[in-house]
Design a protein around this motif. Structure first.
Motif, mmCIF file in Angstrom:
data_model
loop_
_atom_site.group_PDB
_atom_site.id
_atom_site.type_symbol
_atom_site.label_atom_id
_atom_site.label_comp_id
_atom_site.label_asym_id
_atom_site.label_seq_id
_atom_site.Cartn_x
_atom_site.Cartn_y
_atom_site.Cartn_z
ATOM 1 N N ARG A 1 0.623 -0.854 -0.167
ATOM 2 C CA ARG A 1 0.061 -0.118 0.290
ATOM 3 C C ARG A 1 0.593 1.602 0.038
ATOM 4 O O ARG A 1 1.932 1.413 0.999
ATOM 5 C CB ARG A 1 -0.541 -0.104 1.193
ATOM 6 C CG ARG A 1 -1.590 1.670 1.214
ATOM 7 C CD ARG A 1 -2.744 1.945 2.418
ATOM 8 N NE ARG A 1 -3.366 -0.217 1.938
ATOM 9 C CZ ARG A 1 -3.863 -1.017 3.114
ATOM 10 N NH1 ARG A 1 -3.318 -0.326 4.357
ATOM 11 N NH2 ARG A 1 -3.994 -1.463 3.001
ATOM 12 N N LEU A 2 0.708 2.278 -0.891
ATOM 13 C CA LEU A 2 1.245 3.317 -0.925
ATOM 14 C C LEU A 2 0.607 4.084 0.266
ATOM 15 O O LEU A 2 -0.466 4.895 -0.070
ATOM 16 C CB LEU A 2 0.990 4.213 -2.415
ATOM 17 C CG LEU A 2 2.453 5.400 -2.756
ATOM 18 C CD1 LEU A 2 3.369 4.806 -2.978
ATOM 19 C CD2 LEU A 2 2.068 5.619 -4.226
ATOM 20 N N ILE A 3 1.921 4.464 0.855
ATOM 21 C CA ILE A 3 1.786 5.725 1.859
ATOM 22 C C ILE A 3 0.960 6.699 1.328
ATOM 23 O O ILE A 3 -0.448 6.709 2.217
ATOM 24 C CB ILE A 3 2.168 5.542 3.280
ATOM 25 C CG1 ILE A 3 3.052 4.371 3.641
ATOM 26 C CG2 ILE A 3 2.238 6.463 4.385
ATOM 27 C CD1 ILE A 3 4.349 3.838 4.775
ATOM 28 N N ALA A 4 0.997 7.543 1.168
ATOM 29 C CA ALA A 4 0.622 9.060 1.165
ATOM 30 C C ALA A 4 -0.313 8.808 0.013
ATOM 31 O O ALA A 4 -1.488 9.337 0.671
ATOM 32 C CB ALA A 4 1.427 9.172 -0.054
ATOM 33 N N THR A 5 -0.948 8.400 -0.704
ATOM 34 C CA THR A 5 -1.984 7.752 -1.267
ATOM 35 C C THR A 5 -3.342 6.763 -1.260
ATOM 36 O O THR A 5 -4.783 7.198 -1.362
ATOM 37 C CB THR A 5 -1.859 7.525 -3.276
ATOM 38 O OG1 THR A 5 -1.843 6.490 -3.209
ATOM 39 C CG2 THR A 5 -1.272 8.869 -3.838
ATOM 40 N N GLY A 6 -2.669 6.430 -0.142
ATOM 41 C CA GLY A 6 -3.798 5.114 -0.178
ATOM 42 C C GLY A 6 -3.436 3.768 -0.577
ATOM 43 O O GLY A 6 -4.347 2.855 -0.742
ATOM 44 N N VAL A 7 -3.455 4.454 -2.212
ATOM 45 C CA VAL A 7 -3.811 3.094 -3.476
ATOM 46 C C VAL A 7 -2.333 1.442 -2.536
ATOM 47 O O VAL A 7 -1.849 1.609 -2.091
ATOM 48 C CB VAL A 7 -3.245 3.764 -5.141
ATOM 49 C CG1 VAL A 7 -3.323 2.228 -5.546
ATOM 50 C CG2 VAL A 7 -3.323 4.928 -5.128
ATOM 51 N N THR A 8 -3.895 0.833 -3.253
ATOM 52 C CA THR A 8 -3.150 -0.668 -2.131
ATOM 53 C C THR A 8 -3.133 -1.386 -3.539
ATOM 54 O O THR A 8 -4.214 -1.712 -4.655
ATOM 55 C CB THR A 8 -4.584 -1.095 -1.475
ATOM 56 O OG1 THR A 8 -4.184 -0.202 -0.510
ATOM 57 C CG2 THR A 8 -3.489 -3.028 -1.124
ATOM 58 N N TYR A 9 -2.161 -2.200 -3.979
ATOM 59 C CA TYR A 9 -1.815 -3.500 -4.717
ATOM 60 C C TYR A 9 -1.826 -4.640 -4.213
ATOM 61 O O TYR A 9 -1.214 -5.352 -2.990
ATOM 62 C CB TYR A 9 -0.656 -3.339 -5.423
ATOM 63 C CG TYR A 9 -0.092 -1.809 -6.230
ATOM 64 C CD1 TYR A 9 -1.306 -1.261 -7.203
ATOM 65 C CD2 TYR A 9 0.158 -0.639 -5.363
ATOM 66 C CE1 TYR A 9 -0.397 -0.050 -7.340
ATOM 67 C CE2 TYR A 9 0.513 0.511 -5.916
ATOM 68 C CZ TYR A 9 -0.212 0.230 -6.949
ATOM 69 O OH TYR A 9 0.257 1.985 -7.671
ATOM 70 N N ASP A 10 -3.057 -5.439 -4.064
ATOM 71 C CA ASP A 10 -3.317 -6.498 -3.903
ATOM 72 C C ASP A 10 -4.026 -7.999 -5.115
ATOM 73 O O ASP A 10 -4.335 -7.777 -5.563
ATOM 74 C CB ASP A 10 -4.424 -6.696 -2.311
ATOM 75 C CG ASP A 10 -6.219 -6.723 -2.901
ATOM 76 O OD1 ASP A 10 -5.820 -6.048 -4.500
ATOM 77 O OD2 ASP A 10 -6.659 -6.516 -2.311
ATOM 78 N N ASP A 11 -3.293 -8.589 -3.605
ATOM 79 C CA ASP A 11 -3.431 -10.891 -4.514
ATOM 80 C C ASP A 11 -3.818 -11.834 -4.065
ATOM 81 O O ASP A 11 -3.433 -11.448 -2.743
ATOM 82 C CB ASP A 11 -2.049 -10.813 -5.490
ATOM 83 C CG ASP A 11 -2.153 -11.964 -6.382
ATOM 84 O OD1 ASP A 11 -4.024 -12.454 -6.552
ATOM 85 O OD2 ASP A 11 -1.509 -12.280 -6.825
ATOM 86 N N GLU A 12 -4.458 -12.787 -3.757
ATOM 87 C CA GLU A 12 -4.760 -13.526 -3.204
ATOM 88 C C GLU A 12 -4.989 -14.571 -3.632
ATOM 89 O O GLU A 12 -5.765 -14.759 -5.177
ATOM 90 C CB GLU A 12 -5.796 -13.322 -2.752
ATOM 91 C CG GLU A 12 -6.966 -14.317 -1.152
ATOM 92 C CD GLU A 12 -7.950 -13.687 -1.080
ATOM 93 O OE1 GLU A 12 -8.434 -15.075 -0.009
ATOM 94 O OE2 GLU A 12 -8.726 -12.843 -1.241
ATOM 95 N N LYS A 13 -4.592 -16.105 -3.575
ATOM 96 C CA LYS A 13 -4.043 -17.492 -4.126
ATOM 97 C C LYS A 13 -4.981 -18.495 -2.492
ATOM 98 O O LYS A 13 -4.706 -17.971 -1.781
ATOM 99 C CB LYS A 13 -3.282 -17.338 -4.463
ATOM 100 C CG LYS A 13 -2.980 -16.726 -5.679
ATOM 101 C CD LYS A 13 -1.792 -16.905 -5.968
ATOM 102 C CE LYS A 13 -1.166 -15.843 -7.682
ATOM 103 N NZ LYS A 13 0.240 -16.186 -8.592
#
Length: 241
Positions: free
Chosen positions: A171-183
């Motif tokens: 997660r980019l702290i400055a913008t809150g944009v989260t890149y996630d993956d689940e398997k």
């Protein structure tokens, strides 16, 4: 939403448990003059010593179901040195069921289980502009069991296939944009423990199991590789049919 998913998974597991017990117990009807208690009376498959005496007292043969709880430890083992994934641990609880055969002091069978977990940890990433996280909400297994019975005490080992949910993110702290993956991961599991028959129907157990799921590529802000391990300390109670 997560609670609903857990409920759906638990329902599927209970259906699978029922199917396993019916199928395995049906298979056991071939090649045995006497059947385990699931069908009637049995004494360790009528296995006797040279003097004609039964080689066991308590009979472990037959089907069983039960509840379990304990503590689990998740180690994501990130492969890249610049990818941080914190270890986590927490309470776990679920259901198990299976079927035993006994031949003298030897007890062997098959078991499956489904466990809900609360494994979740975050930490600053290698790049301080990001925060990293990893979690697992459930795991399951299908295993063989083999043990030695000393009347009401059973010492056993177990090994088989393991499955687990694994989710990670950056997660980019400055913008809150989260890149996630689940398997859903698959791998192997093995361990051992002891079980004690408190009464003819009620059994209690303690067990340790280790599961490894091999390497898996996860797509976050870029592709990272993890090699998760799961350690479980399990206590449970079973009802024998």
């Amino acid at each position: 939403m997560l609670v609903q998913l857990h409920q759906n998974s638990l329902s599927k597991c209970l259906v699978a448990l029922g199917g396993l017990l019916l199928s395995v117990s049906g298979m056991s009807s071939f090649g045995h003059a006497q059947q385990p208690r699931f069908f009637g009376t049995s004494k360790c498959d009528s296995y006797c010593d040279a003097d004609g005496r039964e080689c066991c007292d308590y009979d472990w043969s037959g089907a069983y179901v039960g509840l379990q709880g304990g503590w689990s430890f998740l180690d994501p083992n990130p492969v890249a040195p610049n990818h941080v994934q914190e270890d986590s641990d927490g309470f776990s609880g679920g259901v198990h069921g299976g079927f035993n055969r006994q031949r003298g002091k030897l007890v062997y069978g098959i078991e499956l289980d489904y466990t809900l977990t609360d494994l979740d940890a975050t930490a600053p990433c290698f790049n301080p502009a990001f925060v990293c996280g990893a979690s697992s909400d459930w795991n399951a297994s299908v295993r063989g069991r083999f043990g030695i019975a000393f009347d009401r005490l059973l010492l056993f080992g177990t090994a088989g296939f393991a499955f687990a949910d694994y989710e990670g993110f950056t997660r980019l702290i400055a913008t809150g944009v989260t890149y996630d993956d689940e398997k859903t991961l698959t791998g192997g599991t093995y361990g051992g423990g002891l079980e004690y028959a408190v009464s003819e129907r009620l059994r209690v157990r303690s067990e340790y199991r280790y599961s490894n799921f091999g390497t898996e590529d996860m797509s976050y802000d870029s592709t990272y590789t993890v090699d998760p391990d799961l350690h479980s300390v399990i206590f449970g109670a079973s009802f024998a049919f």
